[in-house]
Structure formats: C-alpha cells, structure tokens
Design a protein around this motif. Structure first.
Motif, mmCIF file in Angstrom:
data_model
loop_
_atom_site.group_PDB
_atom_site.id
_atom_site.type_symbol
_atom_site.label_atom_id
_atom_site.label_comp_id
_atom_site.label_asym_id
_atom_site.label_seq_id
_atom_site.Cartn_x
_atom_site.Cartn_y
_atom_site.Cartn_z
ATOM 1 N N GLY A 8 0.831 -1.194 0.000
ATOM 2 C CA GLY A 8 0.000 0.000 0.000
ATOM 3 C C GLY A 8 0.859 1.233 0.000
ATOM 4 N N GLY A 9 0.194 2.364 0.032
ATOM 5 C CA GLY A 9 0.932 3.615 0.060
ATOM 6 C C GLY A 9 0.012 4.807 -0.103
ATOM 7 N N CYS A 10 0.650 5.936 -0.257
ATOM 8 C CA CYS A 10 -0.093 7.189 -0.370
ATOM 9 C C CYS A 10 -0.544 7.433 -1.809
ATOM 10 C CB CYS A 10 0.775 8.342 0.123
ATOM 11 S SG CYS A 10 2.249 8.617 -0.883
ATOM 12 N N LEU A 11 -1.314 8.466 -2.008
ATOM 13 C CA LEU A 11 -1.859 8.801 -3.314
ATOM 14 C C LEU A 11 -0.774 9.134 -4.330
ATOM 15 C CD1 LEU A 11 -4.468 9.269 -4.927
ATOM 16 C CD2 LEU A 11 -4.457 11.626 -4.085
ATOM 17 N N CYS A 12 0.269 9.857 -3.925
ATOM 18 C CA CYS A 12 1.311 10.275 -4.872
ATOM 19 C C CYS A 12 2.418 9.241 -5.046
ATOM 20 C CB CYS A 12 1.893 11.630 -4.472
ATOM 21 S SG CYS A 12 2.978 11.589 -3.028
ATOM 22 N N GLY A 13 2.477 8.205 -4.185
ATOM 23 C CA GLY A 13 3.483 7.156 -4.307
ATOM 24 C C GLY A 13 4.792 7.432 -3.576
ATOM 25 N N ALA A 14 4.912 8.550 -2.886
ATOM 26 C CA ALA A 14 6.154 8.879 -2.175
ATOM 27 C C ALA A 14 6.381 7.980 -0.965
ATOM 28 C CB ALA A 14 6.140 10.340 -1.726
ATOM 29 N N VAL A 15 5.301 7.466 -0.380
ATOM 30 C CA VAL A 15 5.405 6.551 0.767
ATOM 31 C C VAL A 15 4.792 5.220 0.353
ATOM 32 C CG1 VAL A 15 4.761 6.112 3.173
ATOM 33 C CG2 VAL A 15 5.190 8.461 2.397
ATOM 34 N N ARG A 16 5.550 4.157 0.577
ATOM 35 C CA ARG A 16 5.084 2.805 0.269
ATOM 36 C C ARG A 16 5.284 1.942 1.506
ATOM 37 N NH1 ARG A 16 1.801 1.862 -2.989
ATOM 38 N NH2 ARG A 16 2.583 -0.219 -3.334
ATOM 39 N N TYR A 17 4.424 0.951 1.665
ATOM 40 C CA TYR A 17 4.587 0.014 2.770
ATOM 41 C C TYR A 17 4.189 -1.375 2.332
ATOM 42 C CZ TYR A 17 -0.464 0.336 3.530
ATOM 43 O OH TYR A 17 -1.832 0.289 3.364
ATOM 44 N N GLU A 18 4.579 -2.333 3.152
ATOM 45 C CA GLU A 18 4.243 -3.730 2.919
ATOM 46 C C GLU A 18 3.929 -4.368 4.267
ATOM 47 O OE1 GLU A 18 7.287 -7.084 1.892
ATOM 48 O OE2 GLU A 18 6.656 -6.132 -0.002
ATOM 49 N N VAL A 19 2.896 -5.205 4.293
ATOM 50 C CA VAL A 19 2.586 -6.001 5.481
ATOM 51 C C VAL A 19 2.527 -7.461 5.060
ATOM 52 C CG1 VAL A 19 1.445 -4.273 6.922
ATOM 53 C CG2 VAL A 19 0.107 -5.495 5.226
ATOM 54 N N SER A 20 3.062 -8.322 5.912
ATOM 55 C CA SER A 20 3.055 -9.747 5.614
ATOM 56 C C SER A 20 2.138 -10.463 6.589
ATOM 57 C CB SER A 20 4.476 -10.313 5.694
ATOM 58 O OG SER A 20 4.987 -10.137 7.000
ATOM 59 N N GLY A 21 1.514 -11.506 6.099
ATOM 60 C CA GLY A 21 0.608 -12.278 6.932
ATOM 61 C C GLY A 21 -0.711 -11.565 7.138
ATOM 62 N N GLU A 22 -1.461 -12.066 8.077
ATOM 63 C CA GLU A 22 -2.790 -11.530 8.353
ATOM 64 C C GLU A 22 -2.752 -10.600 9.565
ATOM 65 O OE1 GLU A 22 -5.353 -11.938 6.325
ATOM 66 O OE2 GLU A 22 -4.020 -13.154 5.076
ATOM 67 N N PRO A 23 -3.636 -9.612 9.593
ATOM 68 C CA PRO A 23 -3.703 -8.739 10.774
ATOM 69 C C PRO A 23 -4.249 -9.518 11.971
ATOM 70 C CG PRO A 23 -5.537 -8.285 9.305
ATOM 71 C CD PRO A 23 -4.658 -9.278 8.601
ATOM 72 N N TYR A 24 -3.912 -9.066 13.170
ATOM 73 C CA TYR A 24 -4.450 -9.729 14.359
ATOM 74 C C TYR A 24 -5.791 -9.151 14.777
ATOM 75 C CZ TYR A 24 -2.221 -5.956 17.100
ATOM 76 O OH TYR A 24 -1.824 -4.740 17.614
ATOM 77 N N ILE A 25 -6.152 -7.992 14.248
ATOM 78 C CA ILE A 25 -7.478 -7.412 14.508
ATOM 79 C C ILE A 25 -7.795 -6.446 13.368
ATOM 80 C CG2 ILE A 25 -6.671 -5.464 15.909
ATOM 81 C CD1 ILE A 25 -9.747 -7.435 16.881
ATOM 82 N N ALA A 26 -9.063 -6.328 13.053
ATOM 83 C CA ALA A 26 -9.518 -5.365 12.045
ATOM 84 C C ALA A 26 -10.856 -4.818 12.513
ATOM 85 C CB ALA A 26 -9.667 -6.033 10.680
ATOM 86 N N GLY A 27 -11.101 -3.559 12.213
ATOM 87 C CA GLY A 27 -12.360 -3.003 12.683
ATOM 88 C C GLY A 27 -12.759 -1.705 12.024
#
Length: 128
Positions: A8-27
């Motif tokens: 994922g990341g921001c609208l302009c693409g200057a910040v990017r991230y990655e998460v592995s596996g499943e979240p432990y909580i979502a809401g």
C-alpha cells in the motif's frame, strides 16, 4: 502465519509500505476523530505486529498518526509493537480483511447496515 503480502501507500506514491501475513485485529470506528481523519462516516483499519511491517519514504506525524507530507494521505498509526493501517491505503481492493469489531457505535450512522457476527461496542472496547 500466512505468507500473504499486501502492499500500500499514499496517493502520490512517495510513501510505500508492505505487510506480511494476516492482521491480528480489524475493525470499523465511528468516533469523531476517525470521521475527521478519513472525511467519511467511519474508518476501516487493521493491525499488524511491527515485524510484519516495512515502509519506504518519509512520513510526517500528527496526533500520533502518520501521513504523506507531499499529498496528505493518512496512512497508518505506528505504536510500540505494531501498526494500525487505514485499509483504504492498500493497493488491491477488495483486500479480504473483514472487520472483527465496530467501536463507537453510539455515533454510527443509522443508515449503515449491520455486519452479522461483528462485535459491536458503544464506545471503546476492552483492551486486547
């Protein structure tokens, strides 16, 4: 743990991230702060452990939440042992992360349909 990688990341693409596996909580949160942060009737977030998260780019912080200084996209909230990500910043939709709970339902819009099987809390839930 699942080997699934989400990016994922921001609208302009200057910040990017990655998460592995499943979240432990979502809401979903209907509090006033989340409404203002997202410009919507609620926020949709999920939490991963810190070792499941990597990012590139520079972020600014306001009220403990990180955003892109170039485009203003609100991205995540870094805390001691994890990260809470605004799910709308993930690259691929649908992202197949259903909510486990809804908080601040005292401020929930009455026109929103209820999600069967989701824990609902009128205010903040008890700690995990």
């Amino acid at each position: 743990m699942s080997d699934k990688i989400r990016t994922g990341g921001c609208l302009c693409g200057a910040v990017r991230y990655e998460v592995s596996g499943e979240p432990y909580i979502a809401g979903l949160c209907h509090c006033t702060k989340c409404r203002k942060l997202t410009g919507s009737a609620f926020s949709a977030t999920a939490n991963w452990r810190q070792d499941q998260f990597t990012m590139t780019g520079n972020v600014q912080t306001y009220d403990r939440r990180q955003f892109c200084p170039a485009c203003g996209s609100r991205l995540f909230f870094l805390f001691d042992d994890g990260v809470e990500i605004f799910l709308g910043t993930l690259d691929d939709a649908p992202y197949d992360i259903p909510p486990h709970l809804e908080v601040w339902t005292a401020r929930r819009e009455p026109w929103l349909p209820h999600i069967r099987g989701v824990d609902m809390h009128e205010h903040n839930p008890p700690p995990l």
